[in-house]
Design a protein around this motif. Structure first.
Motif, PDB file in Angstrom:
ATOM      1  N   PRO A  92       8.737   8.559  -7.593  1.00  0.00           N
ATOM      2  CA  PRO A  92       9.172   7.644  -6.523  1.00  0.00           C
ATOM      3  C   PRO A  92       8.021   7.112  -5.683  1.00  0.00           C
ATOM      4  CG  PRO A  92      10.616   9.552  -6.619  1.00  0.00           C
ATOM      5  CD  PRO A  92       9.479   9.826  -7.550  1.00  0.00           C
ATOM      6  N   TYR A  93       6.985   7.919  -5.511  1.00  0.00           N
ATOM      7  CA  TYR A  93       5.843   7.504  -4.688  1.00  0.00           C
ATOM      8  C   TYR A  93       4.915   6.595  -5.488  1.00  0.00           C
ATOM      9  CZ  TYR A  93       7.993  11.521  -2.569  1.00  0.00           C
ATOM     10  OH  TYR A  93       8.936  12.381  -2.073  1.00  0.00           O
ATOM     11  N   HIS A  94       4.649   6.982  -6.720  1.00  0.00           N
ATOM     12  CA  HIS A  94       3.825   6.130  -7.578  1.00  0.00           C
ATOM     13  C   HIS A  94       4.475   4.764  -7.756  1.00  0.00           C
ATOM     14  CE1 HIS A  94       1.354   4.833 -10.980  1.00  0.00           C
ATOM     15  NE2 HIS A  94       2.480   4.494 -11.571  1.00  0.00           N
ATOM     16  N   GLU A  95       5.782   4.744  -8.012  1.00  0.00           N
ATOM     17  CA  GLU A  95       6.476   3.492  -8.296  1.00  0.00           C
ATOM     18  C   GLU A  95       6.657   2.634  -7.051  1.00  0.00           C
ATOM     19  OE1 GLU A  95      10.010   4.683 -10.356  1.00  0.00           O
ATOM     20  OE2 GLU A  95       8.889   5.385 -12.108  1.00  0.00           O
ATOM     21  N   ALA A  96       6.402   3.214  -5.868  1.00  0.00           N
ATOM     22  CA  ALA A  96       6.407   2.425  -4.631  1.00  0.00           C
ATOM     23  C   ALA A  96       5.037   1.845  -4.333  1.00  0.00           C
ATOM     24  CB  ALA A  96       6.870   3.292  -3.463  1.00  0.00           C
TER      25      ALA A  96
ATOM     26  N   GLU B  46       5.224   3.905   5.177  1.00  0.00           N
ATOM     27  CA  GLU B  46       4.264   2.979   5.773  1.00  0.00           C
ATOM     28  C   GLU B  46       2.895   3.101   5.130  1.00  0.00           C
ATOM     29  OE1 GLU B  46       4.389   3.943   9.888  1.00  0.00           O
ATOM     30  OE2 GLU B  46       6.448   3.213  10.163  1.00  0.00           O
ATOM     31  N   ARG B  47       2.480   4.326   4.869  1.00  0.00           N
ATOM     32  CA  ARG B  47       1.157   4.515   4.274  1.00  0.00           C
ATOM     33  C   ARG B  47       1.111   3.964   2.848  1.00  0.00           C
ATOM     34  NH1 ARG B  47      -2.459   8.240   6.046  1.00  0.00           N
ATOM     35  NH2 ARG B  47      -1.352   7.966   8.013  1.00  0.00           N
TER      36      ARG B  47
ATOM     37  N   TRP C  92      -0.190  -0.439  -1.174  1.00  0.00           N
ATOM     38  CA  TRP C  92       0.254  -1.465  -2.126  1.00  0.00           C
ATOM     39  C   TRP C  92      -0.147  -2.858  -1.661  1.00  0.00           C
ATOM     40  CZ3 TRP C  92       1.073  -2.107  -6.899  1.00  0.00           C
ATOM     41  CH2 TRP C  92       1.740  -3.239  -7.378  1.00  0.00           C
ATOM     42  N   ALA C  93      -0.130  -3.094  -0.362  1.00  0.00           N
ATOM     43  CA  ALA C  93      -0.539  -4.399   0.159  1.00  0.00           C
ATOM     44  C   ALA C  93      -1.995  -4.689  -0.199  1.00  0.00           C
ATOM     45  CB  ALA C  93      -0.340  -4.445   1.671  1.00  0.00           C
ATOM     46  N   GLN C  94      -2.850  -3.676  -0.077  1.00  0.00           N
ATOM     47  CA  GLN C  94      -4.251  -3.850  -0.446  1.00  0.00           C
ATOM     48  C   GLN C  94      -4.391  -4.132  -1.942  1.00  0.00           C
ATOM     49  OE1 GLN C  94      -6.157  -0.260   0.851  1.00  0.00           O
ATOM     50  NE2 GLN C  94      -6.109  -0.817   3.015  1.00  0.00           N
ATOM     51  N   ARG C  95      -3.621  -3.410  -2.736  1.00  0.00           N
ATOM     52  CA  ARG C  95      -3.706  -3.617  -4.180  1.00  0.00           C
ATOM     53  C   ARG C  95      -3.146  -4.986  -4.555  1.00  0.00           C
ATOM     54  NH1 ARG C  95      -1.338   0.438  -8.928  1.00  0.00           N
ATOM     55  NH2 ARG C  95      -2.461  -0.558 -10.656  1.00  0.00           N
TER      56      ARG C  95
ATOM     57  N   ARG D 284       2.945  -4.290 -11.128  1.00  0.00           N
ATOM     58  CA  ARG D 284       1.747  -5.121 -10.945  1.00  0.00           C
ATOM     59  C   ARG D 284       2.012  -6.589 -11.264  1.00  0.00           C
ATOM     60  NH1 ARG D 284      -3.255  -3.474 -14.135  1.00  0.00           N
ATOM     61  NH2 ARG D 284      -1.795  -3.733 -15.870  1.00  0.00           N
ATOM     62  N   ALA D 285       2.875  -6.839 -12.235  1.00  0.00           N
ATOM     63  CA  ALA D 285       3.040  -8.204 -12.744  1.00  0.00           C
ATOM     64  C   ALA D 285       4.088  -8.996 -11.991  1.00  0.00           C
ATOM     65  CB  ALA D 285       3.416  -8.146 -14.227  1.00  0.00           C
TER      66      ALA D 285
END
Length: 625
Positions: free
Chosen positions: A229-233, A428-429, A434-437, A480-481
């Motif tokens: 769940p964390y990776h996929e978020a 939030e973290r 994800w925003a940076q990525r 990613r896509a």
């Protein structure tokens, strides 16, 4: 050739090499490449790659970079594997996932998998997936004393476990022969759904199941610490590990509070992590996870024999694409290799079409054969800890473990994993990460082959039956896509409505030698957004304008060298304007902007923003909703 004296390495006859010598060679290469001059350590730094979590991959590692003692395979801190023999005896456990709600199809797929190399079954049941009551039919013909069963039933894990216990009894499977996991994961469910009201009750149910398994079914584990769940978020590797660690500690506390010994409680947990196509980071992640959990076990008073972490690797959903899904075979192969080399006990390779819906038989076959080839033909498991001794991998794993431990401590200081989920700290973290990525993805600094790079606009889409809806309401699920695929969906809608894709004209100024690099770059960029390109070559503004008119496009892009831009760009841009071009772009960033050019497209620019703007303009002009 002289034979070196006994006890001396073969390198003894060669002059000693020093890091400073290597740095001097790097300086020379950088000077020749035109890069900014750098001396000594700065030259080495210029070749360093930034990784998530503040980590860095340096260009050179030596014995001076060795990390903390990794120990031996099968011994604390278990960096080199949870078992002394590794996977050398029988390979890792090939585990296939099943999520089809049709019980007949599921049973057919289960039997096909077990007949062709799969060792254990991961069944998604409950909710919109296979009904819990259909478990006996799904497992018809399965030898439950030979094949391990792993359940994934969300909040229905107790009912699913009872079904499985009944099956064991009806088929006369001895309690000691039953293996697998009941898949209870109350905190993982909270992360996925955002539902905090049932966590305490579900944790009590999971604890009761663990007590029962510890007493009567020694081969079954009751709880799964699912980090997916964390990776996929969009979590980074350290965030994924830290959340898993905090969840595991929460379960460990609950189990020991219920009366289980520390050793027995540890034996009730299986950890599930994502494996992606970043080969070395994935290897390091699985090694770091074992080191971290060994530390938790040590301070909890566990015996060394009970301290190894049981790991289930699943190829990443985040990296999977719906467009050009065939490339997913390459991604999952690298991820599977990394998980195996990293020491995972069980590995699941998701079928290449999993982003499209339920996989077909061919995709399932490719998924299991990916593992079979790595195990049986490449003999990947025959070497115990093949990454051992790599200064890079060992140092990367140590640095990742420290970053994950810092995040784990922050979660603990916030009150533990459940409190950190409720407060929004975790969400939030991860969202910030994800925003940076996403910025890197938008700028194609992190390319997605077949989607943001080298797209195939004329590919024939694959159609699959819809997969059961994933739980929602909690952490998001990202890929990613997704930004580029949304643009491609808009292009498909335009094609369906008008009979043609959004189009853009490439004015390739000069000869092929002058314009090919930027023409190729521009075509690749625009096609990533579903915009079809046509091109014409030359220096005659009138001829290029005529070709533009014939193309039917309303937007054009100039492509050439900086030198030819200085000679011809303004005249060509003016001719294109006169021919009806409503927008003229230029590939590159020349020092002086030619008159008549509206904007530039260049490597490192925000491709998603550029393509979105162009699609808005082109589709609005065509009156397509």
């Amino acid at each position: 050739m002289k034979v070196p004296p006994e006890g001396l390495p073969l390198a003894a006859e060669f002059p000693a090499a020093h890091r400073e010598q290597w740095q001097q060679l790097v300086e020379g290469v950088l000077r020749k490449s035109g890069a900014q001059p750098a001396d000594g350590p700065a030259a080495e730094q210029a070749l360093t790659t930034e990784l998530p979590d503040g980590l860095r991959a340096r260009p050179l590692y030596t014995a001076d970079d060795t990390s903390a003692e990794p120990g031996y395979p099968g011994f604390a801190p278990f960096v080199r594997g949870g078992r002394p023999q590794g996977s050398a005896v029988s390979g890792w456990d090939v585990r296939q996932r099943h999520a089809d709600p049709d019980r007949t199809r599921t049973n057919e797929a289960v039997l096909a998998d077990l007949e062709n190399g799969v060792g254990s079954l991961w069944l998604e049941i409950g909710g919109d997936a296979l009904p819990v009551t259909a478990l006996p039919e799904a497992l018809t013909g399965v030898y439950l004393d030979l094949a391990a069963v792993v359940l994934d039933a969300g909040p229905e894990f107790t009912a699913a476990a009872e079904q499985l216990f009944t099956l064991y009894q009806e088929r006369e499977v001895s309690p000691g022969a039953a293996t697998g996991s009941l898949g209870a994961d109350p905190l993982g469910l909270q992360a996925r759904t955002g539902d905090t009201g049932r966590t305490a009750a579900l944790l009590a149910e999971a604890t009761a199941l663990a007590t029962r398994c510890a007493a009567d079914h020694p081969g079954l584990r009751a709880l799964t610490v699912d980090a997916l769940p964390y990776h996929e978020a969009g979590a980074s590797p350290a965030q994924e590990l830290g959340c898993a660690l905090a969840t595991g500690v929460a379960y460990l506390r609950a189990l020991t509070a219920a009366g289980l010994s520390v050793d027995a409680a540890l034996g009730q947990l299986e950890f599930r992590y994502a494996a992606d196509a970043d080969q070395f980071l994935t290897i390091a992640k699985f090694r770091a996870a074992r080191r971290l959990w060994a530390r938790v076990a040590e301070v909890s008073g566990a015996s060394p024999e009970a301290s190894a972490q049981r790991q289930h690797a699943v190829t990443s959903r985040v990296m999977m694409t719906a467009r050009d899904p065939w490339v997913n075979m390459l991604r999952t192969t690298v991820a599977c290799l990394a998980a195996g080399v990293g020491g995972a006990d069980a590995v699941t390779v998701l079928p290449f079409d999993s982003a499209l819906g339920l996989p077909d038989a061919f995709a399932r076959r490719i998924a299991r054969n990916t593992q079979s080839i790595l195990l049986e033909e490449s003999h990947l498991a025959r070497v115990i800890d093949p990454a051992g001794g790599s200064w890079y991998v060992e140092q990367l794993g140590e640095e990742l473990a420290r970053a994950a431990w810092a995040w784990f401590q922050e979660i603990e200081q916030a009150g533990g994993q459940q409190a950190a989920l409720v407060s929004g700290l975790v969400g939030e973290r991860i969202a910030a990460t994800w925003a940076q990525r996403s910025v890197k993805l938008a700028k194609r600094r992190e390319p997605v082959t077949g989607v943001s790079e080298f797209p195939h606009l004329d590919e024939q889409p694959l159609v699959r039956r819809p997969a059961p809806a994933a739980p929602g309401g909690g952490l998001p699920q990202v890929r990613r896509a997704e930004a580029y695929e949304a643009l491609r969906d808009r292009s498909d809608a335009h094609l369906a409505a008008t009979g043609a894709r959004p189009a853009l004209f490439l004015a390739s100024i000069g000869t092929a030698a002058a314009h090919t690099a930027r023409t190729t770059f521009a075509a690749n960029l625009f096609q990533a957004g579903g915009i079809a390109t046509t091109a014409a070559e030359g220096v005659d503004p009138a001829a290029l304008a005529a070709a533009f008119t014939a193309s039917g496009a309303t937007v054009a892009c100039l492509c050439s060298s900086d030198a030819l831009y200085g000679e011809h760009a303004e005249a060509v841009a003016a001719a294109l304007r006169e021919a009806g071009a409503r927008r003229v772009l230029l590939a590159g960033r020349p020092a002086t902007a030619p008159a008549g050019v509206d904007d530039f497209v260049f490597a490192g620019g925000d491709a998603v923003a550029t393509l979105t703007g162009l699609l808005n303009e082109i589709t609005d002009e065509s009156k397509v909703a």
